[in-house]
Enzyme design. Structure first.
Site, PDB file in Angstrom:
ATOM      1  N   CYS A  81      38.409  21.159  35.308  1.00 51.76           N
ATOM      2  CA  CYS A  81      39.575  20.815  36.115  1.00 51.76           C
ATOM      3  C   CYS A  81      40.775  20.800  35.185  1.00 51.76           C
ATOM      4  O   CYS A  81      40.628  20.894  33.982  1.00 51.76           O
ATOM      5  CB  CYS A  81      39.396  19.425  36.706  1.00 51.76           C
ATOM      6  SG  CYS A  81      37.885  19.271  37.636  1.00 51.76           S
ATOM      7  N   ARG A 103      41.977  26.550  35.890  1.00 47.78           N
ATOM      8  CA  ARG A 103      40.788  25.720  35.603  1.00 47.78           C
ATOM      9  C   ARG A 103      40.120  25.202  36.877  1.00 47.78           C
ATOM     10  O   ARG A 103      39.080  24.555  36.828  1.00 47.78           O
ATOM     11  CB  ARG A 103      41.184  24.541  34.715  1.00 47.78           C
ATOM     12  CG  ARG A 103      41.767  24.944  33.370  1.00 47.78           C
ATOM     13  CD  ARG A 103      42.306  23.743  32.628  1.00 47.78           C
ATOM     14  NE  ARG A 103      41.234  22.894  32.181  1.00 47.78           N
ATOM     15  CZ  ARG A 103      40.600  23.046  31.012  1.00 47.78           C
ATOM     16  NH1 ARG A 103      40.948  24.037  30.222  1.00 47.78           N
ATOM     17  NH2 ARG A 103      39.619  22.249  30.653  1.00 47.78           N
ATOM     18  N   TRP A 131      38.071  21.555  40.186  1.00 46.84           N
ATOM     19  CA  TRP A 131      36.923  22.408  40.522  1.00 46.84           C
ATOM     20  C   TRP A 131      35.787  21.443  40.783  1.00 46.84           C
ATOM     21  O   TRP A 131      35.375  20.713  39.885  1.00 46.84           O
ATOM     22  CB  TRP A 131      36.582  23.354  39.367  1.00 46.84           C
ATOM     23  CG  TRP A 131      35.436  24.256  39.706  1.00 46.84           C
ATOM     24  CD1 TRP A 131      35.492  25.375  40.484  1.00 46.84           C
ATOM     25  CD2 TRP A 131      34.076  24.103  39.337  1.00 46.84           C
ATOM     26  NE1 TRP A 131      34.244  25.946  40.593  1.00 46.84           N
ATOM     27  CE2 TRP A 131      33.357  25.183  39.900  1.00 46.84           C
ATOM     28  CE3 TRP A 131      33.392  23.184  38.567  1.00 46.84           C
ATOM     29  CZ2 TRP A 131      31.987  25.351  39.726  1.00 46.84           C
ATOM     30  CZ3 TRP A 131      32.022  23.352  38.378  1.00 46.84           C
ATOM     31  CH2 TRP A 131      31.339  24.417  38.967  1.00 46.84           C
ATOM     32  N   ASN A 183      38.431  15.206  33.974  1.00 45.55           N
ATOM     33  CA  ASN A 183      37.817  16.529  33.831  1.00 45.55           C
ATOM     34  C   ASN A 183      36.505  16.308  33.099  1.00 45.55           C
ATOM     35  O   ASN A 183      36.490  15.783  31.993  1.00 45.55           O
ATOM     36  CB  ASN A 183      38.731  17.453  33.023  1.00 45.55           C
ATOM     37  CG  ASN A 183      38.044  18.789  32.738  1.00 45.55           C
ATOM     38  OD1 ASN A 183      37.159  19.191  33.491  1.00 45.55           O
ATOM     39  ND2 ASN A 183      38.410  19.435  31.650  1.00 45.55           N
ATOM     40  N   GLY A 184      35.400  16.660  33.741  1.00 46.42           N
ATOM     41  CA  GLY A 184      34.093  16.480  33.095  1.00 46.42           C
ATOM     42  C   GLY A 184      33.073  16.014  34.120  1.00 46.42           C
ATOM     43  O   GLY A 184      33.290  16.095  35.325  1.00 46.42           O
ATOM     44  N   GLU A 199      27.564  43.517  34.699  1.00 40.23           N
ATOM     45  CA  GLU A 199      28.983  43.147  34.811  1.00 40.23           C
ATOM     46  C   GLU A 199      29.553  43.657  36.125  1.00 40.23           C
ATOM     47  O   GLU A 199      30.280  42.959  36.826  1.00 40.23           O
ATOM     48  CB  GLU A 199      29.744  43.708  33.606  1.00 40.23           C
ATOM     49  CG  GLU A 199      31.250  43.629  33.673  1.00 40.23           C
ATOM     50  CD  GLU A 199      31.809  42.213  33.818  1.00 40.23           C
ATOM     51  OE1 GLU A 199      31.039  41.236  33.703  1.00 40.23           O
ATOM     52  OE2 GLU A 199      33.009  42.083  34.086  1.00 40.23           O
ATOM     53  N   LYS A 233      31.163  41.315  39.123  1.00 38.19           N
ATOM     54  CA  LYS A 233      32.506  41.514  39.687  1.00 38.19           C
ATOM     55  C   LYS A 233      32.459  41.539  41.208  1.00 38.19           C
ATOM     56  O   LYS A 233      33.234  40.883  41.882  1.00 38.19           O
ATOM     57  CB  LYS A 233      33.128  42.826  39.171  1.00 38.19           C
ATOM     58  CG  LYS A 233      33.473  42.843  37.712  1.00 38.19           C
ATOM     59  CD  LYS A 233      34.646  41.986  37.320  1.00 38.19           C
ATOM     60  CE  LYS A 233      34.418  40.617  36.856  1.00 38.19           C
ATOM     61  NZ  LYS A 233      33.737  40.188  35.725  1.00 38.19           N
ATOM     62  N   GLU A 239      31.559  38.015  42.612  1.00 38.20           N
ATOM     63  CA  GLU A 239      32.595  37.006  42.380  1.00 38.20           C
ATOM     64  C   GLU A 239      33.745  37.108  43.361  1.00 38.20           C
ATOM     65  O   GLU A 239      34.263  36.114  43.834  1.00 38.20           O
ATOM     66  CB  GLU A 239      33.204  37.215  40.988  1.00 38.20           C
ATOM     67  CG  GLU A 239      32.482  36.613  39.863  1.00 38.20           C
ATOM     68  CD  GLU A 239      33.359  36.630  38.636  1.00 38.20           C
ATOM     69  OE1 GLU A 239      33.837  35.564  38.265  1.00 38.20           O
ATOM     70  OE2 GLU A 239      33.549  37.724  38.071  1.00 38.20           O
ATOM     71  N   HIS A 252       9.168  48.384  39.120  1.00 33.57           N
ATOM     72  CA  HIS A 252       8.317  47.187  38.944  1.00 33.57           C
ATOM     73  C   HIS A 252       8.682  46.099  39.946  1.00 33.57           C
ATOM     74  O   HIS A 252       8.748  44.925  39.604  1.00 33.57           O
ATOM     75  CB  HIS A 252       8.462  46.664  37.508  1.00 33.57           C
ATOM     76  CG  HIS A 252       8.071  47.674  36.491  1.00 33.57           C
ATOM     77  ND1 HIS A 252       6.750  48.051  36.268  1.00 33.57           N
ATOM     78  CD2 HIS A 252       8.819  48.463  35.676  1.00 33.57           C
ATOM     79  CE1 HIS A 252       6.710  48.980  35.340  1.00 33.57           C
ATOM     80  NE2 HIS A 252       7.941  49.256  34.957  1.00 33.57           N
ATOM     81  N   LYS A 306      38.485  29.604  36.420  1.00 39.07           N
ATOM     82  CA  LYS A 306      38.614  30.546  35.311  1.00 39.07           C
ATOM     83  C   LYS A 306      37.912  30.041  34.064  1.00 39.07           C
ATOM     84  O   LYS A 306      37.418  30.815  33.280  1.00 39.07           O
ATOM     85  CB  LYS A 306      40.099  30.788  35.009  1.00 39.07           C
ATOM     86  CG  LYS A 306      40.356  31.853  33.973  1.00 39.07           C
ATOM     87  CD  LYS A 306      39.854  33.209  34.396  1.00 39.07           C
ATOM     88  CE  LYS A 306      40.033  34.268  33.346  1.00 39.07           C
ATOM     89  NZ  LYS A 306      39.315  35.507  33.669  1.00 39.07           N
TER      90      LYS A 306
HETATM   91  C1  AGP Z   1      33.653  36.499  34.706  1.00 37.57           C
HETATM   92  O1  AGP Z   1      34.304  37.346  35.623  1.00 37.57           O
HETATM   93  C2  AGP Z   1      33.471  35.119  35.283  1.00 37.57           C
HETATM   94  N1  AGP Z   1      34.712  34.548  35.630  1.00 37.57           N
HETATM   95  C3  AGP Z   1      32.615  34.218  34.407  1.00 37.57           C
HETATM   96  O2  AGP Z   1      31.314  34.758  34.388  1.00 37.57           O
HETATM   97  C4  AGP Z   1      33.082  34.055  32.958  1.00 37.57           C
HETATM   98  O3  AGP Z   1      32.874  35.244  32.234  1.00 37.57           O
HETATM   99  C5  AGP Z   1      32.238  32.949  32.319  1.00 37.57           C
HETATM  100  O4  AGP Z   1      32.484  31.747  33.004  1.00 37.57           O
HETATM  101  C6  AGP Z   1      32.503  32.754  30.818  1.00 37.57           C
HETATM  102  O5  AGP Z   1      33.840  32.372  30.637  1.00 37.57           O
HETATM  103  P1  AGP Z   1      34.437  32.440  29.128  1.00 37.57           P
HETATM  104  O6  AGP Z   1      34.437  33.868  28.723  1.00 37.57           O
HETATM  105  O7  AGP Z   1      35.802  31.851  29.255  1.00 37.57           O
HETATM  106  O8  AGP Z   1      33.521  31.614  28.257  1.00 37.57           O
END
Ligand code: AGP
Length: 610
Positions: free
Chosen positions: A2, A28, A75, A99-100, A480, A484, A487, A503, A605
């Site tokens: 957060c 955040r 968050w 935050n935590g 990856e 994407k 997400e 498999h 993020k």
């Molecule tokens: C990636 O698109 C995501 N937002 C998420 O997987 C991100 O890569 C992950 O949380 C790691 O974040 P960081 O690179 O800031 O450690």
């Protein structure tokens, strides 16, 4: 993960500055937000579900006066993202933002409830507000009440606290989650990171675990976990990290996808000497010749960049590499070579799991390097050495340019290690560096074909599920690509090693299922093509990303599939070239679905909680 922000001024109202600080922390988390101030011996609080735009609407209609205040953008960890669970959490005596995660929250809640107090929210944070209040009512002073509360709670927390009876003070507490103090023109500020303070301050003082700060408008004191006054060193804020603007783009993510040629060029310029075509890394504070093993540790997309890089370290530098998911690695207690090198990859530099893995590895005397995007981030400050990726601020929650800039640094590191351990000749280094220097052009070429990809996206949509297949480095690129899509469009997608399909997952194949395959002709193409035939034979809807030579290999089969042609690639350029279509595919699919591309549901993020 957060965002916390607080301001204490002499007389000025602080609401607007708190809101601006929260804007800079929205990456955040943005499930809900709120601000509390003290005015006329009262705690006033305005909160809202949803992102900061919703809070802003409320602030326009309701005044929130006071020269001291705290704010929070959330968050959700405990409790659904509604207004009742939004921070600040207040009692008649205090307001708290957090935050935590408080791990013994349920026990504390039961104990507090037994005193007759009814909780208004489902959050762990509310328990902190009640505990401080109970200690205050028992006769303790504010600092003592807050310190006593930290003895009761277990877990990670960054707290900002205001106390109704002390409108001239702001309290900040840190254990496990980042918190910084900044000063300027007779005001003091606190924020979850230096970037959030950058609008008002030139330098920041980061609190350490166990610190409690008592902050007035013109001074602050920090007391460590032994209640000793301590003078923490301040740091200059890196002001080059400015809040990006979208410019002509509809979303930050689109802007950041299209920024890649230029930011990759910038990243390369910090690590490559394009005169003599050599890698030029800063000197490490330890010896990295004759490394037997390297461990790469990360989460999410950063983990996938590590998986891509494994091939570079093993094929170019001939060093064995383990790539670890931080949240698994930190509890596995894997035996580590005491003189080993562990590299932590993180865009934010604040990911709790990766940070915890860093702390674990330092206890095991690992040499530690962090590869980060955010300057002065916790990972940057806590590792032996740090390599910035120079991607610039990445605002879109879905990582794009940070992922490819991480690859620049990892490729440079692999070539460098291969060179110094004698496994790469001068010519080898020159050739690999030449390929790296060509990446911005190759990415631009893919971006120039965006319209072709949009056509394919429209033909394949609506999509309910998708499979991404690849071999070698195209497997982590598939992971990856699937991430994407998940997400930002909320469509279930899975990345899989193409050779593994038979498999089990091949049972998923049915008419129309989109199967996206990345297959450069230079590596394992025929093997991947055999998997492509298996998919077609079961009516899968194949989108093949390959080069012209690869397409030619398929002959008439090309009539049964969709294809997207990219430049010929090699071991250095392939991961860059093939990631871009996956980014664009996810972006345009999400556009069709109308999801919130830059702030997808449930995400943040920077994941600064476990
Ligand atoms: C990636 O698109 C995501 N937002 C998420 O997987 C991100 O890569 C992950 O949380 C790691 O974040 P960081 O690179 O800031 O450690």
């Amino acid at each position: 993960m957060c965002g916390i922000f607080g301001v204490i001024a002499n007389n000025d109202n602080v609401k607007d500055q708190i809101f601006d600080g929260l804007r800079r922390l929205e990456y955040r988390g943005y499930d809900s937000s709120g601000i509390a101030t003290i005015n006329n011996d009262q705690i006033n609080c305005i909160k809202s579900q949803g992102n900061l735009d919703q809070l802003q609407k409320k602030l326009i209609n309701e005044d929130l006066l006071g020269n001291v205040g705290i704010g929070h953008t959330r968050w959700a960890t405990h409790g659904v993202p509604n207004e009742a669970n939004a921070h600040p959490h207040i009692t008649d005596e205090v307001a708290v933002v957090h935050n935590g995660i408080i791990e013994n929250f349920s026990l504390l809640k039961n104990q507090i409830s037994e005193t007759g107090i009814n909780f208004k929210s489902e959050t762990d944070t509310e328990a902190i507000a009640h505990l401080i209040t109970l200690y205050l009512k028992s006769g303790m002073g504010s600092y003592e009440a807050i310190r006593a509360t930290t003895e009761d709670i277990k877990g990670s927390y960054a707290l900002a606290i205001i106390v109704r009876s002390e409108p001239n003070k702001l309290y900040a507490v840190r254990k496990g989650s980042p918190l910084a103090i900044g000063s300027s023109d007779s005001k003091n500020y606190i924020g979850s990171d230096g970037y959030s303070l950058g609008n008002y301050c030139n330098e920041v003082t980061y609190l350490k675990d166990g610190d409690i700060a008592i902050i007035k408008n013109d001074a602050f004191e920090i007391f460590d976990h032994q209640n000793e006054f301590i003078n923490r060193k301040s740091q200059i804020i890196d002001k080059t990290v400015t809040l990006a603007e979208k410019g002509a783009f509809k979303h930050f993510m689109s802007k950041e996808i299209h920024e890649q040629p230029s930011v990759i060029q910038d990243s390369i310029s910090h690590y490559i000497n394009n005169e003599d075509l050599t890698v030029n890394l800063p000197k490490f504070p330890f010896n990295i010749t004759n490394l037997k093993n390297i461990t790469l540790v990360a989460c999410g997309s950063s983990y996938y960049s590590g998986l891509v890089a494994r091939e570079w370290f093993e094929k170019l530098a001939r060093v064995k590499v383990d790539v670890e998911i931080a949240s698994e690695f930190r509890y596995r207690e894997a035996p580590m070579d005491s003189s080993g090198l562990t590299v932590f990859i993180s865009q934010s530099g604040e990911t709790a799991d990766t940070l915890a893995a860093l702390k674990h590895c330092k206890k095991l005397n690992q040499k530690t390097i962090s590869i980060v995007n955010v300057p002065n981030s916790s990972m940057c400050r806590n590792s032996d050495s740090s390599l910035k990726i120079f991607a610039g601020p990445e605002i879109g929650v879905a990582s794009t340019k940070a992922f490819t800039c991480q690859l620049v640094v990892l490729a440079s590191l692999a070539i460098h290690i291969g060179r110094i351990n004698g496994n790469l000749s001068d010519d080898d280094e020159n050739n690999y560096v030449k390929s790296l220097l060509d990446v911005p052009r190759l990415i631009s070429n893919v971006l120039d074909q965006e319209e072709d990809l949009i056509k394919i996206v429209k033909e394949l949509n609506p999509i309910k599920n998708a499979l991404y297949l690849g071999r070698g480095q195209m497997y982590p690129v598939a992971l990856e690509g699937a991430l994407k899509l998940k997400e930002i469009s909320y469509i279930h997608a899975e990345g899989y090693p193409a050779g593994e399909m038979k498999h089990g997952p091949i049972a998923l194949l049915e008419k129309g299922l989109p199967v996206i395959i990345g297959a450069p002709s230079f590596n394992l193409f025929d093997k991947t093509a055999s998997n492509l035939y298996e998919v077609i034979a079961r009516d899968g809807n194949v989108l093949l990303i390959t080069d012209q030579e690869g397409l030619n290999h398929l002959g008439d089969t090309t009539k049964k599939i969709k294809s997207f042609i990219v430049d010929e690639a090699n071991i250095i350029t392939a991961p860059f070239i093939y990631t871009i279509p996956y980014q664009l595919f996810a972006y345009h699919t999400a556009l069709l679905k109308g999801t919130d591309v830059d702030q997808p549901r449930n995400l943040a993020k920077s994941v600064t909680v476990e």
